[in-house]
Design a protein around this motif. Structure first.
Motif, mmCIF file in Angstrom:
data_model
loop_
_atom_site.group_PDB
_atom_site.id
_atom_site.type_symbol
_atom_site.label_atom_id
_atom_site.label_comp_id
_atom_site.label_asym_id
_atom_site.label_seq_id
_atom_site.Cartn_x
_atom_site.Cartn_y
_atom_site.Cartn_z
ATOM 1 N N GLU A 168 -2.081 -13.110 -0.820
ATOM 2 C CA GLU A 168 -3.380 -13.676 -0.458
ATOM 3 C C GLU A 168 -3.342 -15.208 -0.466
ATOM 4 O OE1 GLU A 168 -5.817 -11.533 0.450
ATOM 5 O OE2 GLU A 168 -7.082 -13.240 1.024
ATOM 6 N N ASP A 219 -9.858 -6.037 -4.580
ATOM 7 C CA ASP A 219 -10.703 -7.013 -3.875
ATOM 8 C C ASP A 219 -10.902 -8.292 -4.677
ATOM 9 O OD1 ASP A 219 -10.852 -5.406 -1.727
ATOM 10 O OD2 ASP A 219 -12.895 -4.663 -2.113
ATOM 11 N N GLU A 220 -11.129 -8.117 -5.973
ATOM 12 C CA GLU A 220 -11.336 -9.290 -6.825
ATOM 13 C C GLU A 220 -10.093 -10.159 -6.919
ATOM 14 O OE1 GLU A 220 -13.085 -8.512 -10.745
ATOM 15 O OE2 GLU A 220 -14.170 -6.880 -9.747
ATOM 16 N N ARG A 252 -7.916 -10.516 -4.550
ATOM 17 C CA ARG A 252 -7.848 -11.261 -3.283
ATOM 18 C C ARG A 252 -8.736 -12.490 -3.353
ATOM 19 N NH1 ARG A 252 -7.361 -5.960 -0.904
ATOM 20 N NH2 ARG A 252 -5.150 -5.835 -0.436
ATOM 21 N N GLU A 253 -9.940 -12.280 -3.868
ATOM 22 C CA GLU A 253 -10.891 -13.386 -4.006
ATOM 23 C C GLU A 253 -10.312 -14.471 -4.924
ATOM 24 O OE1 GLU A 253 -14.894 -11.833 -4.682
ATOM 25 O OE2 GLU A 253 -15.224 -13.668 -5.845
ATOM 26 N N ASP A 308 0.810 -1.220 0.000
ATOM 27 C CA ASP A 308 0.000 0.000 0.000
ATOM 28 C C ASP A 308 0.844 1.270 0.000
ATOM 29 O OD1 ASP A 308 -2.464 -1.066 -0.250
ATOM 30 O OD2 ASP A 308 -3.149 -0.664 1.794
#
Ligand code: M6R
Length: 369
Positions: free
Chosen positions: A347, A209-210, A212-213, A14
Protein backbone atom coordinates in the motif's frame (compact mmCIF):
# COMPACT_ATOMS: atom_id res chain seq x y z
CA UNK A 1 -3.38 -12.35 -15.68
CA UNK A 2 -4.02 -10.28 -12.60
CA UNK A 3 -7.62 -11.49 -12.31
CA UNK A 4 -8.98 -8.01 -11.53
CA UNK A 5 -6.26 -7.07 -9.06
CA UNK A 6 -4.18 -3.92 -9.54
CA UNK A 7 -1.03 -5.88 -8.86
CA UNK A 8 0.13 -9.47 -9.02
CA UNK A 9 1.42 -8.95 -5.52
CA UNK A 10 -2.09 -8.31 -4.17
CA UNK A 11 -3.38 -11.36 -5.99
CA UNK A 12 -0.57 -13.47 -4.57
CA UNK A 13 -1.15 -12.13 -1.06
CA UNK A 14 -4.79 -13.18 -1.37
CA UNK A 15 -3.78 -16.62 -2.63
CA UNK A 16 -1.92 -17.34 0.60
CA UNK A 17 -4.67 -19.26 2.43
CA UNK A 18 -4.90 -21.67 -0.51
CA UNK A 19 -1.12 -21.80 -0.94
CA UNK A 20 -0.61 -22.72 2.72
CA UNK A 21 -3.36 -25.36 2.44
CA UNK A 22 -1.60 -26.79 -0.61
CA UNK A 23 1.73 -26.95 1.21
CA UNK A 24 0.05 -28.99 3.92
CA UNK A 25 -2.04 -31.15 1.58
CA UNK A 26 -1.49 -34.86 2.15
CA UNK A 27 1.41 -34.17 4.51
CA UNK A 28 -0.54 -34.28 7.77
CA UNK A 29 -1.66 -37.79 8.62
CA UNK A 30 -4.85 -38.84 10.41
CA UNK A 31 -3.02 -39.66 13.59
CA UNK A 32 -1.33 -36.27 13.72
CA UNK A 33 1.81 -37.59 12.07
CA UNK A 34 3.83 -35.93 9.32
CA UNK A 35 3.88 -37.73 5.97
CA UNK A 36 6.79 -36.66 3.78
CA UNK A 37 7.27 -39.51 1.34
CA UNK A 38 9.24 -37.25 -0.98
CA UNK A 39 12.03 -36.82 1.53
CA UNK A 40 14.05 -39.72 0.17
CA UNK A 41 16.74 -39.69 2.81
CA UNK A 42 16.74 -42.93 4.82
CA UNK A 43 15.44 -42.89 8.39
CA UNK A 44 18.84 -44.15 9.43
CA UNK A 45 20.56 -41.16 7.85
CA UNK A 46 17.97 -38.80 9.31
CA UNK A 47 18.59 -40.27 12.76
CA UNK A 48 22.32 -39.77 12.33
CA UNK A 49 22.12 -36.03 11.66
CA UNK A 50 24.15 -34.04 14.16
CA UNK A 51 23.86 -30.60 12.66
CA UNK A 52 21.67 -28.67 10.26
CA UNK A 53 22.57 -25.75 8.04
CA UNK A 54 19.76 -23.72 6.50
CA UNK A 55 20.97 -21.73 3.52
CA UNK A 56 19.13 -19.18 1.39
CA UNK A 57 19.03 -15.59 0.13
CA UNK A 58 16.70 -12.66 0.80
CA UNK A 59 13.21 -13.53 1.90
CA UNK A 60 13.98 -17.25 1.83
CA UNK A 61 16.75 -16.57 4.36
CA UNK A 62 14.16 -15.03 6.67
CA UNK A 63 12.13 -18.23 6.40
CA UNK A 64 15.33 -20.05 7.37
CA UNK A 65 15.75 -17.89 10.47
CA UNK A 66 12.26 -18.87 11.58
CA UNK A 67 13.10 -22.52 10.87
CA UNK A 68 15.95 -22.38 13.36
CA UNK A 69 13.65 -21.51 16.28
CA UNK A 70 11.23 -24.30 15.36
CA UNK A 71 13.65 -27.05 14.37
CA UNK A 72 15.95 -26.64 17.36
CA UNK A 73 12.99 -26.60 19.72
CA UNK A 74 11.37 -29.70 18.26
CA UNK A 75 14.45 -31.79 17.45
CA UNK A 76 17.25 -30.52 19.70
CA UNK A 77 19.56 -30.63 16.66
CA UNK A 78 21.74 -27.52 16.40
CA UNK A 79 20.73 -25.37 13.42
CA UNK A 80 22.82 -22.69 11.75
CA UNK A 81 21.20 -20.33 9.28
CA UNK A 82 23.37 -18.63 6.75
CA UNK A 83 23.17 -16.44 3.69
CA UNK A 84 24.17 -18.48 0.65
CA UNK A 85 26.53 -15.75 -0.51
CA UNK A 86 28.46 -16.01 2.77
CA UNK A 87 28.36 -19.77 3.15
CA UNK A 88 29.80 -20.45 -0.28
CA UNK A 89 32.87 -18.30 0.18
CA UNK A 90 33.96 -19.46 3.60
CA UNK A 91 35.09 -22.77 4.93
CA UNK A 92 32.06 -24.13 6.79
CA UNK A 93 32.42 -27.25 8.91
CA UNK A 94 30.17 -30.00 7.60
CA UNK A 95 30.30 -33.69 6.80
CA UNK A 96 28.05 -36.64 6.00
CA UNK A 97 26.13 -36.26 9.25
CA UNK A 98 25.17 -32.68 8.35
CA UNK A 99 21.80 -31.93 6.80
CA UNK A 100 21.79 -28.88 4.57
CA UNK A 101 18.38 -27.38 3.91
CA UNK A 102 18.42 -24.97 0.99
CA UNK A 103 15.39 -22.74 0.54
CA UNK A 104 14.58 -21.11 -2.79
CA UNK A 105 11.31 -20.08 -4.36
CA UNK A 106 12.69 -20.02 -7.91
CA UNK A 107 15.13 -22.89 -7.52
CA UNK A 108 17.55 -20.94 -9.71
CA UNK A 109 19.29 -18.49 -7.37
CA UNK A 110 22.98 -18.68 -8.23
CA UNK A 111 24.41 -18.20 -4.74
CA UNK A 112 22.06 -20.80 -3.27
CA UNK A 113 22.91 -23.26 -6.02
CA UNK A 114 26.64 -22.77 -5.49
CA UNK A 115 26.23 -23.20 -1.73
CA UNK A 116 24.36 -26.45 -2.41
CA UNK A 117 27.20 -27.74 -4.59
CA UNK A 118 29.70 -26.74 -1.95
CA UNK A 119 27.71 -28.71 0.65
CA UNK A 120 27.50 -31.78 -1.58
CA UNK A 121 31.24 -31.75 -2.13
CA UNK A 122 31.60 -32.12 1.65
CA UNK A 123 29.27 -35.18 1.57
CA UNK A 124 26.40 -33.42 3.35
CA UNK A 125 22.80 -34.46 2.61
CA UNK A 126 20.89 -31.71 0.87
CA UNK A 127 17.16 -31.17 1.20
CA UNK A 128 15.64 -28.42 -0.95
CA UNK A 129 12.53 -26.45 -0.04
CA UNK A 130 11.49 -25.06 -3.38
CA UNK A 131 8.50 -23.75 -5.29
CA UNK A 132 9.43 -24.05 -8.98
CA UNK A 133 8.97 -27.63 -10.14
CA UNK A 134 11.95 -29.23 -11.79
CA UNK A 135 14.20 -26.19 -11.35
CA UNK A 136 17.96 -26.57 -10.91
CA UNK A 137 18.20 -26.55 -7.11
CA UNK A 138 15.78 -29.45 -6.51
CA UNK A 139 17.35 -31.37 -9.40
CA UNK A 140 20.73 -31.23 -7.72
CA UNK A 141 19.48 -31.97 -4.19
CA UNK A 142 19.13 -35.37 -2.52
CA UNK A 143 15.49 -34.65 -1.75
CA UNK A 144 12.96 -31.90 -2.30
CA UNK A 145 9.92 -30.66 -0.49
CA UNK A 146 7.88 -28.56 -2.92
CA UNK A 147 5.98 -25.67 -1.40
CA UNK A 148 3.24 -25.79 -4.10
CA UNK A 149 2.53 -22.06 -3.88
CA UNK A 150 1.82 -21.84 -7.61
CA UNK A 151 3.57 -19.33 -9.86
CA UNK A 152 4.79 -16.20 -8.09
CA UNK A 153 5.03 -13.32 -10.55
CA UNK A 154 5.57 -10.24 -8.37
CA UNK A 155 9.24 -9.66 -7.57
CA UNK A 156 8.42 -9.35 -3.89
CA UNK A 157 7.91 -12.78 -2.44
CA UNK A 158 4.70 -13.27 -0.44
CA UNK A 159 3.04 -16.66 -0.84
CA UNK A 160 6.50 -18.00 -1.63
CA UNK A 161 7.67 -16.95 1.81
CA UNK A 162 4.63 -18.11 3.77
CA UNK A 163 4.76 -21.55 2.22
CA UNK A 164 8.52 -21.81 2.85
CA UNK A 165 7.88 -21.16 6.53
CA UNK A 166 5.20 -23.86 6.60
CA UNK A 167 7.48 -26.30 4.76
CA UNK A 168 10.17 -25.63 7.38
CA UNK A 169 7.73 -26.54 10.14
CA UNK A 170 6.98 -29.79 8.32
CA UNK A 171 10.68 -30.60 8.06
CA UNK A 172 11.22 -29.88 11.76
CA UNK A 173 8.27 -31.97 12.88
CA UNK A 174 9.21 -34.78 10.49
CA UNK A 175 12.75 -34.92 11.87
CA UNK A 176 11.37 -34.95 15.39
CA UNK A 177 9.07 -37.82 14.44
CA UNK A 178 11.76 -39.92 12.77
CA UNK A 179 14.19 -39.39 15.62
CA UNK A 180 11.69 -39.98 18.43
CA UNK A 181 9.95 -36.97 19.80
CA UNK A 182 11.20 -35.11 22.78
CA UNK A 183 8.01 -33.09 23.09
CA UNK A 184 5.57 -35.67 21.82
CA UNK A 185 2.39 -34.04 23.11
CA UNK A 186 3.49 -30.66 21.95
CA UNK A 187 4.23 -31.86 18.43
CA UNK A 188 0.84 -33.56 18.12
CA UNK A 189 -0.72 -30.30 19.27
CA UNK A 190 1.29 -28.35 16.70
CA UNK A 191 -0.03 -30.53 13.90
CA UNK A 192 -3.57 -29.62 14.94
CA UNK A 193 -2.57 -25.96 14.91
CA UNK A 194 -1.01 -26.26 11.44
CA UNK A 195 -4.38 -27.35 10.08
CA UNK A 196 -5.90 -24.08 11.26
CA UNK A 197 -3.40 -21.84 9.48
CA UNK A 198 -5.17 -21.43 6.10
CA UNK A 199 -8.33 -20.14 7.80
CA UNK A 200 -6.32 -17.94 10.12
CA UNK A 201 -4.51 -16.32 7.20
CA UNK A 202 -7.94 -15.80 5.58
CA UNK A 203 -9.11 -14.13 8.77
CA UNK A 204 -6.13 -11.73 8.75
CA UNK A 205 -6.78 -10.86 5.11
CA UNK A 206 -10.42 -10.07 5.87
CA UNK A 207 -9.39 -7.31 8.26
CA UNK A 208 -6.87 -5.48 6.13
CA UNK A 209 -8.78 -2.27 5.24
CA UNK A 210 -7.39 -0.46 8.26
CA UNK A 211 -3.87 -1.57 7.41
CA UNK A 212 -4.29 -0.11 3.92
CA UNK A 213 -5.44 3.16 5.43
CA UNK A 214 -2.47 3.11 7.78
CA UNK A 215 -0.19 2.42 4.81
CA UNK A 216 -1.49 5.51 3.03
CA UNK A 217 -0.71 7.59 6.10
CA UNK A 218 2.89 6.33 6.13
CA UNK A 219 3.69 6.94 2.48
CA UNK A 220 5.70 10.11 3.04
CA UNK A 221 7.86 8.77 5.86
CA UNK A 222 11.58 8.47 5.22
CA UNK A 223 12.36 5.70 7.74
CA UNK A 224 10.41 2.85 9.29
CA UNK A 225 11.75 0.55 11.98
CA UNK A 226 10.55 -2.97 12.71
CA UNK A 227 11.07 -4.72 16.04
CA UNK A 228 10.56 -8.27 17.17
CA UNK A 229 11.90 -10.98 19.44
CA UNK A 230 12.17 -14.74 18.91
CA UNK A 231 10.35 -15.63 15.65
CA UNK A 232 9.08 -12.05 15.58
CA UNK A 233 12.64 -10.94 14.81
CA UNK A 234 12.83 -12.58 11.35
CA UNK A 235 9.32 -11.25 10.72
CA UNK A 236 10.66 -7.76 11.49
CA UNK A 237 13.49 -8.31 8.99
CA UNK A 238 10.99 -9.50 6.40
CA UNK A 239 8.72 -6.48 6.96
CA UNK A 240 11.69 -4.16 6.48
CA UNK A 241 12.86 -5.94 3.33
CA UNK A 242 9.40 -5.72 1.76
CA UNK A 243 9.30 -2.00 2.43
CA UNK A 244 12.78 -1.34 1.06
CA UNK A 245 12.27 -3.28 -2.13
CA UNK A 246 8.78 -1.96 -2.90
CA UNK A 247 8.62 1.57 -1.49
CA UNK A 248 12.32 2.55 -1.59
CA UNK A 249 12.01 3.76 1.98
CA UNK A 250 14.78 3.20 4.46
CA UNK A 251 13.67 0.41 6.74
CA UNK A 252 15.42 -1.74 9.29
CA UNK A 253 14.41 -4.74 11.31
CA UNK A 254 15.87 -5.19 14.78
CA UNK A 255 15.88 -7.76 17.51
CA UNK A 256 14.05 -5.77 20.16
CA UNK A 257 16.64 -6.73 22.76
CA UNK A 258 19.30 -4.95 20.71
CA UNK A 259 17.60 -1.56 20.93
CA UNK A 260 19.69 -0.44 23.88
CA UNK A 261 22.87 -1.42 22.10
CA UNK A 262 22.60 1.36 19.56
CA UNK A 263 19.47 1.46 17.43
CA UNK A 264 17.28 3.25 19.95
CA UNK A 265 19.24 6.39 19.08
CA UNK A 266 17.45 6.41 15.72
CA UNK A 267 14.11 7.00 17.34
CA UNK A 268 12.90 10.56 17.40
CA UNK A 269 9.62 12.40 17.46
CA UNK A 270 7.12 10.58 15.28
CA UNK A 271 9.45 7.84 13.98
CA UNK A 272 7.15 5.01 12.93
CA UNK A 273 8.07 1.78 14.68
CA UNK A 274 6.29 -1.47 13.82
CA UNK A 275 6.44 -4.01 16.63
CA UNK A 276 5.57 -7.68 16.31
CA UNK A 277 4.23 -8.71 19.71
CA UNK A 278 4.36 -12.39 20.65
CA UNK A 279 1.36 -14.26 21.96
CA UNK A 280 0.59 -13.51 25.61
CA UNK A 281 -0.24 -17.23 25.89
CA UNK A 282 3.27 -18.28 24.95
CA UNK A 283 6.33 -17.63 27.09
CA UNK A 284 5.15 -14.93 29.45
CA UNK A 285 8.58 -13.33 29.77
CA UNK A 286 8.84 -12.92 26.00
CA UNK A 287 5.53 -11.11 25.77
CA UNK A 288 6.35 -8.89 28.75
CA UNK A 289 9.71 -7.92 27.29
CA UNK A 290 8.17 -6.83 24.03
CA UNK A 291 5.50 -4.81 25.82
CA UNK A 292 8.27 -2.94 27.67
CA UNK A 293 10.09 -2.36 24.39
CA UNK A 294 6.96 -0.77 22.94
CA UNK A 295 6.74 1.40 26.02
CA UNK A 296 10.43 2.39 25.69
CA UNK A 297 10.24 3.48 22.07
CA UNK A 298 6.97 5.28 22.68
CA UNK A 299 8.56 7.22 25.53
CA UNK A 300 11.19 8.44 23.02
CA UNK A 301 8.59 9.74 20.63
CA UNK A 302 7.92 6.78 18.33
CA UNK A 303 4.59 6.34 16.59
CA UNK A 304 3.96 2.71 17.48
CA UNK A 305 2.22 0.25 15.20
CA UNK A 306 1.73 -3.02 17.03
CA UNK A 307 0.84 -6.39 15.56
CA UNK A 308 -0.78 -8.23 18.43
CA UNK A 309 -2.91 -11.24 19.08
CA UNK A 310 -6.67 -10.91 19.38
CA UNK A 311 -7.45 -10.04 23.02
CA UNK A 312 -3.93 -8.92 23.94
CA UNK A 313 -4.83 -5.72 25.78
CA UNK A 314 -1.42 -5.27 27.44
CA UNK A 315 -0.18 -3.48 24.32
CA UNK A 316 -3.06 -0.99 24.22
CA UNK A 317 -1.61 1.70 26.50
CA UNK A 318 1.50 2.06 24.29
CA UNK A 319 0.16 1.40 20.80
CA UNK A 320 -0.85 4.18 18.43
CA UNK A 321 -2.23 1.55 16.06
CA UNK A 322 -3.02 -2.09 16.73
CA UNK A 323 -3.24 -4.69 13.99
CA UNK A 324 -4.92 -7.87 15.20
CA UNK A 325 -3.97 -11.43 14.30
CA UNK A 326 -5.57 -14.69 15.50
CA UNK A 327 -4.13 -16.75 18.33
CA UNK A 328 -1.46 -19.26 17.30
CA UNK A 329 1.32 -21.07 19.13
CA UNK A 330 4.37 -18.79 19.35
CA UNK A 331 6.41 -20.70 16.77
CA UNK A 332 3.65 -20.59 14.14
CA UNK A 333 2.88 -16.89 14.56
CA UNK A 334 4.99 -15.70 11.58
CA UNK A 335 2.42 -17.22 9.20
CA UNK A 336 -0.14 -14.69 10.41
CA UNK A 337 2.02 -11.75 11.53
CA UNK A 338 3.85 -11.39 8.18
CA UNK A 339 0.66 -10.83 6.20
CA UNK A 340 -0.13 -7.28 7.45
CA UNK A 341 3.49 -6.28 6.73
CA UNK A 342 3.12 -7.40 3.11
CA UNK A 343 -0.06 -5.35 2.76
CA UNK A 344 1.54 -2.36 4.44
CA UNK A 345 4.54 -2.34 2.08
CA UNK A 346 2.32 -2.85 -0.95
CA UNK A 347 0.00 0.00 0.00
CA UNK A 348 2.84 2.40 0.81
CA UNK A 349 4.50 1.69 -2.56
CA UNK A 350 1.22 2.05 -4.42
CA UNK A 351 0.48 5.37 -2.70
CA UNK A 352 3.93 6.56 -3.74
CA UNK A 353 3.00 5.78 -7.34
CA UNK A 354 5.56 2.99 -7.75
CA UNK A 355 5.44 -0.21 -9.74
CA UNK A 356 4.65 -2.71 -7.00
CA UNK A 357 5.26 -5.81 -9.13
CA UNK A 358 8.52 -4.73 -10.71
CA UNK A 359 10.58 -2.62 -8.31
CA UNK A 360 13.58 -0.82 -9.77
CA UNK A 361 16.94 -2.62 -9.97
CA UNK A 362 15.49 -6.03 -9.05
CA UNK A 363 14.82 -9.26 -10.91
CA UNK A 364 12.50 -12.10 -9.89
CA UNK A 365 15.29 -14.64 -9.87
CA UNK A 366 18.87 -13.72 -9.27
CA UNK A 367 20.78 -16.09 -11.53
CA UNK A 368 23.90 -13.96 -11.55
CA UNK A 369 26.14 -13.05 -8.65
O1 M6R B 1 14.05 -17.63 -5.61
P1 M6R B 1 14.70 -17.46 -4.28
O2 M6R B 1 13.80 -17.83 -3.15
O3 M6R B 1 16.01 -18.21 -4.17
O4 M6R B 1 15.03 -15.92 -4.16
C1 M6R B 1 15.73 -15.40 -3.07
C2 M6R B 1 15.65 -13.88 -3.05
O5 M6R B 1 16.21 -13.34 -4.21
C3 M6R B 1 14.20 -13.38 -2.92
O6 M6R B 1 13.56 -13.92 -1.81
C4 M6R B 1 14.17 -11.85 -2.79
O7 M6R B 1 14.74 -11.45 -1.58
C5 M6R B 1 12.72 -11.33 -2.91
N1 M6R B 1 12.62 -10.34 -3.96
C6 M6R B 1 12.20 -10.70 -1.65
O8 M6R B 1 10.88 -10.31 -1.76
Amino acid sequence: GKAGYDWFMLKEIDEQPQAVADTLLGRLGNRGEIVLDEVRISDEDLRGITKIFVIACGTAYHAGLIAKYAIEHWTRIPVEVELASEFRYRDPVLDRSTLVVVISQSGETMDTLMALRHAKEQQARVLAICNANGSTIPRESDAVLYTRAGPEVAVASTKGFLTQVVACYLVGLFLAQVRGLKYEDEVAAVVAELRKLPDQVREVLAGMDEVRELGRSLATESTLLFLGRHVGYPVALEGALKLKELAYIHAEGFAAGELKHGSIALIGDGTPVVVIAPSPHGRESLHGKVVSNIQEVRARGARTIVIAEEGDDDVLPYADHVIRVPRTPTLLAPVVTTVPLQILACEIADTRGLDVDMPRNLAKSVTVE
